[in-house]
Design a protein around this motif. Structure first.
Motif, PDB file in Angstrom:
ATOM      1  N   UNK A  44       0.849  -1.188   0.000  1.00  0.00           N
ATOM      2  CA  UNK A  44       0.000   0.000   0.000  1.00  0.00           C
ATOM      3  C   UNK A  44       0.886   1.241   0.000  1.00  0.00           C
ATOM      4  N   UNK A  45       0.369   2.311  -0.569  1.00  0.00           N
ATOM      5  CA  UNK A  45       1.081   3.588  -0.648  1.00  0.00           C
ATOM      6  C   UNK A  45       0.275   4.655   0.072  1.00  0.00           C
ATOM      7  N   UNK A  46       0.977   5.590   0.673  1.00  0.00           N
ATOM      8  CA  UNK A  46       0.262   6.682   1.320  1.00  0.00           C
ATOM      9  C   UNK A  46       1.185   7.629   2.035  1.00  0.00           C
ATOM     10  N   UNK A  47       0.583   8.400   2.948  1.00  0.00           N
ATOM     11  CA  UNK A  47       1.302   9.381   3.743  1.00  0.00           C
ATOM     12  C   UNK A  47       1.166   9.015   5.223  1.00  0.00           C
ATOM     13  N   UNK A  48       2.073   9.514   6.020  1.00  0.00           N
ATOM     14  CA  UNK A  48       2.024   9.216   7.453  1.00  0.00           C
ATOM     15  C   UNK A  48       0.886   9.982   8.109  1.00  0.00           C
ATOM     16  N   UNK A  49       0.300   9.353   9.121  1.00  0.00           N
ATOM     17  CA  UNK A  49      -0.728  10.018   9.906  1.00  0.00           C
ATOM     18  C   UNK A  49      -0.090  11.126  10.739  1.00  0.00           C
ATOM     19  N   UNK A  50      -0.905  12.020  11.234  1.00  0.00           N
ATOM     20  CA  UNK A  50      -0.384  13.120  12.040  1.00  0.00           C
ATOM     21  C   UNK A  50       0.311  12.597  13.289  1.00  0.00           C
ATOM     22  N   UNK A  51       1.531  13.109  13.539  1.00  0.00           N
ATOM     23  CA  UNK A  51       2.303  12.778  14.748  1.00  0.00           C
ATOM     24  C   UNK A  51       2.423  11.271  14.932  1.00  0.00           C
ATOM     25  N   UNK A  52       2.630  10.524  13.833  1.00  0.00           N
ATOM     26  CA  UNK A  52       2.637   9.068  13.927  1.00  0.00           C
ATOM     27  C   UNK A  52       3.469   8.488  12.792  1.00  0.00           C
ATOM     28  N   UNK A  53       3.950   7.234  13.015  1.00  0.00           N
ATOM     29  CA  UNK A  53       4.610   6.474  11.962  1.00  0.00           C
ATOM     30  C   UNK A  53       3.609   5.640  11.169  1.00  0.00           C
ATOM     31  N   UNK A  54       2.346   5.636  11.630  1.00  0.00           N
ATOM     32  CA  UNK A  54       1.320   4.845  10.955  1.00  0.00           C
ATOM     33  C   UNK A  54       1.076   5.381   9.553  1.00  0.00           C
ATOM     34  N   UNK A  55       0.905   4.465   8.604  1.00  0.00           N
ATOM     35  CA  UNK A  55       0.693   4.864   7.216  1.00  0.00           C
ATOM     36  C   UNK A  55      -0.796   4.930   6.904  1.00  0.00           C
ATOM     37  N   UNK A  56      -1.210   6.030   6.298  1.00  0.00           N
ATOM     38  CA  UNK A  56      -2.580   6.188   5.827  1.00  0.00           C
ATOM     39  C   UNK A  56      -2.593   5.895   4.336  1.00  0.00           C
ATOM     40  N   UNK A  57      -3.252   4.819   3.937  1.00  0.00           N
ATOM     41  CA  UNK A  57      -3.317   4.500   2.508  1.00  0.00           C
ATOM     42  C   UNK A  57      -4.100   5.582   1.773  1.00  0.00           C
ATOM     43  N   UNK A  79      -3.970   8.912 -10.687  1.00  0.00           N
ATOM     44  CA  UNK A  79      -4.359   7.793 -11.545  1.00  0.00           C
ATOM     45  C   UNK A  79      -3.311   6.693 -11.548  1.00  0.00           C
ATOM     46  N   UNK A  80      -2.059   7.044 -11.285  1.00  0.00           N
ATOM     47  CA  UNK A  80      -0.974   6.058 -11.324  1.00  0.00           C
ATOM     48  C   UNK A  80      -0.790   5.317 -10.007  1.00  0.00           C
ATOM     49  N   UNK A  81      -1.518   5.673  -8.962  1.00  0.00           N
ATOM     50  CA  UNK A  81      -1.292   5.071  -7.643  1.00  0.00           C
ATOM     51  C   UNK A  81      -1.376   3.537  -7.650  1.00  0.00           C
ATOM     52  N   UNK A  82      -2.369   2.909  -8.292  1.00  0.00           N
ATOM     53  CA  UNK A  82      -2.416   1.432  -8.279  1.00  0.00           C
ATOM     54  C   UNK A  82      -1.185   0.796  -8.918  1.00  0.00           C
ATOM     55  N   UNK A  83      -0.730   1.335 -10.057  1.00  0.00           N
ATOM     56  CA  UNK A  83       0.445   0.754 -10.697  1.00  0.00           C
ATOM     57  C   UNK A  83       1.717   1.058  -9.909  1.00  0.00           C
ATOM     58  N   UNK A  84       1.763   2.193  -9.242  1.00  0.00           N
ATOM     59  CA  UNK A  84       2.924   2.514  -8.400  1.00  0.00           C
ATOM     60  C   UNK A  84       2.993   1.585  -7.196  1.00  0.00           C
ATOM     61  N   UNK A  85       1.840   1.155  -6.691  1.00  0.00           N
ATOM     62  CA  UNK A  85       1.835   0.188  -5.584  1.00  0.00           C
ATOM     63  C   UNK A  85       2.438  -1.135  -6.019  1.00  0.00           C
ATOM     64  N   UNK A  86       2.202  -1.526  -7.266  1.00  0.00           N
ATOM     65  CA  UNK A  86       2.802  -2.768  -7.773  1.00  0.00           C
ATOM     66  C   UNK A  86       4.313  -2.616  -7.919  1.00  0.00           C
ATOM     67  N   UNK A  87       4.765  -1.430  -8.285  1.00  0.00           N
ATOM     68  CA  UNK A  87       6.206  -1.176  -8.321  1.00  0.00           C
ATOM     69  C   UNK A  87       6.779  -1.253  -6.910  1.00  0.00           C
ATOM     70  N   UNK A  88       6.087  -0.660  -5.953  1.00  0.00           N
ATOM     71  CA  UNK A  88       6.569  -0.623  -4.567  1.00  0.00           C
ATOM     72  C   UNK A  88       6.705  -2.019  -3.978  1.00  0.00           C
ATOM     73  N   UNK A  89       5.863  -2.953  -4.412  1.00  0.00           N
ATOM     74  CA  UNK A  89       5.876  -4.311  -3.845  1.00  0.00           C
ATOM     75  C   UNK A  89       7.267  -4.942  -3.936  1.00  0.00           C
ATOM     76  N   UNK A  90       7.976  -4.668  -5.011  1.00  0.00           N
ATOM     77  CA  UNK A  90       9.300  -5.272  -5.201  1.00  0.00           C
ATOM     78  C   UNK A  90      10.308  -4.784  -4.175  1.00  0.00           C
ATOM     79  N   UNK A  91      10.093  -3.598  -3.619  1.00  0.00           N
ATOM     80  CA  UNK A  91      11.065  -3.006  -2.699  1.00  0.00           C
ATOM     81  C   UNK A  91      10.767  -3.339  -1.235  1.00  0.00           C
ATOM     82  N   UNK A  92       9.743  -4.155  -0.995  1.00  0.00           N
ATOM     83  CA  UNK A  92       9.388  -4.560   0.366  1.00  0.00           C
ATOM     84  C   UNK A  92       9.949  -5.940   0.686  1.00  0.00           C
TER      85      UNK A  92
END
Length: 421
Positions: free
Chosen positions: A136-149, A162-175
């Protein structure tokens, strides 16, 4: 539970209450910081360590508006999306006034230049494994390390969203490694999306060959222009390009670029107008030439920056650009080796755009040159004011200051100031 009145918005975008309203618990003196509130509002909630993290709005401000993002309140990216445009932009103007006042600088600050929604061409997207195992891709929650998708983003260019779904597939390889915390730095260029990934665990051997191939396949399927890992190019289908004035510039992998084209243009237009009539211009902390090429339509330019890749890109673009004066570019650490009056001889105009830390050493050198016009661009009003004090004490007058709202609905404010000898 305390009931408080919000007096003002602090520098980080939180409401600040200096004390309790009548009828509140005795001894509840401020300051108390309350996120997502506005001046004049009455709020109620529990306070710990000077913060009311979940304020209930008892009496809302007439300046409160409905936020446009479904992630508002959870995502830490837009802390002021609930504020009407007029008072919000005026608050940013006030932040610049306050920073200058702390250095004893009085100047008329112009109205804040606004950026439209849907205009961000750069995003830093954090990647994590979701509960179901998918990336999943997103930004950090306020004052937290938790990720908000994030599935929608009101500040980003729609092509990035529009590219977020395909970027998530790219990100999968780096996890691959459990200690990896990848961030995808995504830039929309003239030739497509440029993605540089940082935060991949290296102590355990870095990204395996299999995962590199997976990343490359996903990047090709996503039709990325380029994919790189901390500046190392993994795949490039097309050279990412941007336009700076009359020049088409190749973007270095992992290189710096202003986040919003409209904000960039507002700064460039003001810088060029300020140096009209100059015979020779210096562009310090020039990057890949954001200001260099437009300035070169006025007069010859000396450009300097510490990033060798940025200078190489600038030099490559010089070869193909037309209608400009001469450009001399050099890679130089302006913190350790600031340009001296000897280096800047003949320059009657100087533009400098340093990082957030400002450029006190370089400013001290600028102050002793014979330049009659200096344009300071900054993403930090505090360090700008400090550097401005040096120039003013050397005989310059701060003529105009323009706040630029490049990062919409955040507490961040950029600015451009024009100094005359």
């Amino acid at each position: 539970m305390l009931t408080l009145t919000i007096d003002r918005i602090g520098g980080q975008g939180d409401g600040v209450a200096q004390g309790a309203v009548p009828g509140a618990v005795p001894g509840a003196a401020g300051p108390v910081f309350a996120p997502l509130t506005l001046p004049g509002e009455t709020v109620r909630g529990s306070v710990a360590d000077g913060r009311m993290d979940r304020p209930e709005i008892v009496n809302a401000s007439p300046d409160r508006i409905d936020p446009v993002s479904p992630h508002y309140g959870d995502c830490g990216g837009c802390s002021l999306q609930h504020w009407a445009a007029g008072p919000y932009l005026e608050w940013k103007r006030d932040q610049v006034r306050l920073a200058l006042a702390r250095e004893g600088i009085e100047v008329e600050v112009e109205p804040t230049v606004a950026s439209p929604p849907g205009s961000r061409r750069r995003l830093a997207l954090h990647a994590r494994r979701g509960p179901d195992g998918r990336a999943i891709l997103g930004f950090k929650a306020r004052k937290s390390w938790r990720l908000v998708e994030v599935r929608e983003c009101a500040v980003a260019d729609p092509r990035l969203v529009a590219a977020l779904p395909s970027l998530a597939r790219v990100a999968d390889a780096f996890l691959e490694h459990p200690k990896s915390a990848p961030t995808l730095h995504v830039t929309l260029t003239l030739t497509g999306l440029d993605v540089d990934v940082t935060g991949v665990e290296r102590r355990s051997g870095g990204l395996s060959a299999d995962r590199r191939m997976q990343a490359i396949r996903a990047a090709k399927q996503a039709d990325l222009a380029r994919l790189s890992l901390a500046g190392e190019v993994l795949m490039m289908e097309r050279q990412p390009l941007v336009q700076f004035g009359p020049a088409t510039v190749p973007v270095p992998a992992g290189g710096f670029l202003q986040a919003v084209p409209e904000a960039e243009q507002a700064m460039v237009d003001r810088a060029v107008a300020a140096v009209k009539g100059a015979k020779k211009i210096a562009d310090l902390f020039c990057g890949s030439g954001t200001f260099t090429f437009p300035l070169a339509t006025v007069a010859p330019v000396i450009a300097a920056d510490a990033t060798e890749a940025g200078i190489a890109a600038l030099k490559a673009a010089v070869k193909s650009a037309r209608g400009m004066k001469a450009i001399e570019a050099q890679a130089r650490d302006l913190f350790r080796r600031p340009m001296t009056p000897f280096d800047l001889r003949g320059c009657d105009a100087i533009v400098f755009d340093p990082p957030r830390a400002g450029a006190i050493e370089q400013t001290q050198q600028i102050a002793t040159t014979r330049a009659t016009t200096v344009v300071g661009v900054s993403c930090n009003p505090q360090t700008f004011a400090r550097d401005a004090r040096v120039l003013i004490d050397a005989g310059f007058r701060l003529e105009t200051v323009t706040p630029i709202d490049q990062f919409l609905w955040s507490a961040h404010v950029e600015l451009l100031g024009v100094f005359r000898r």
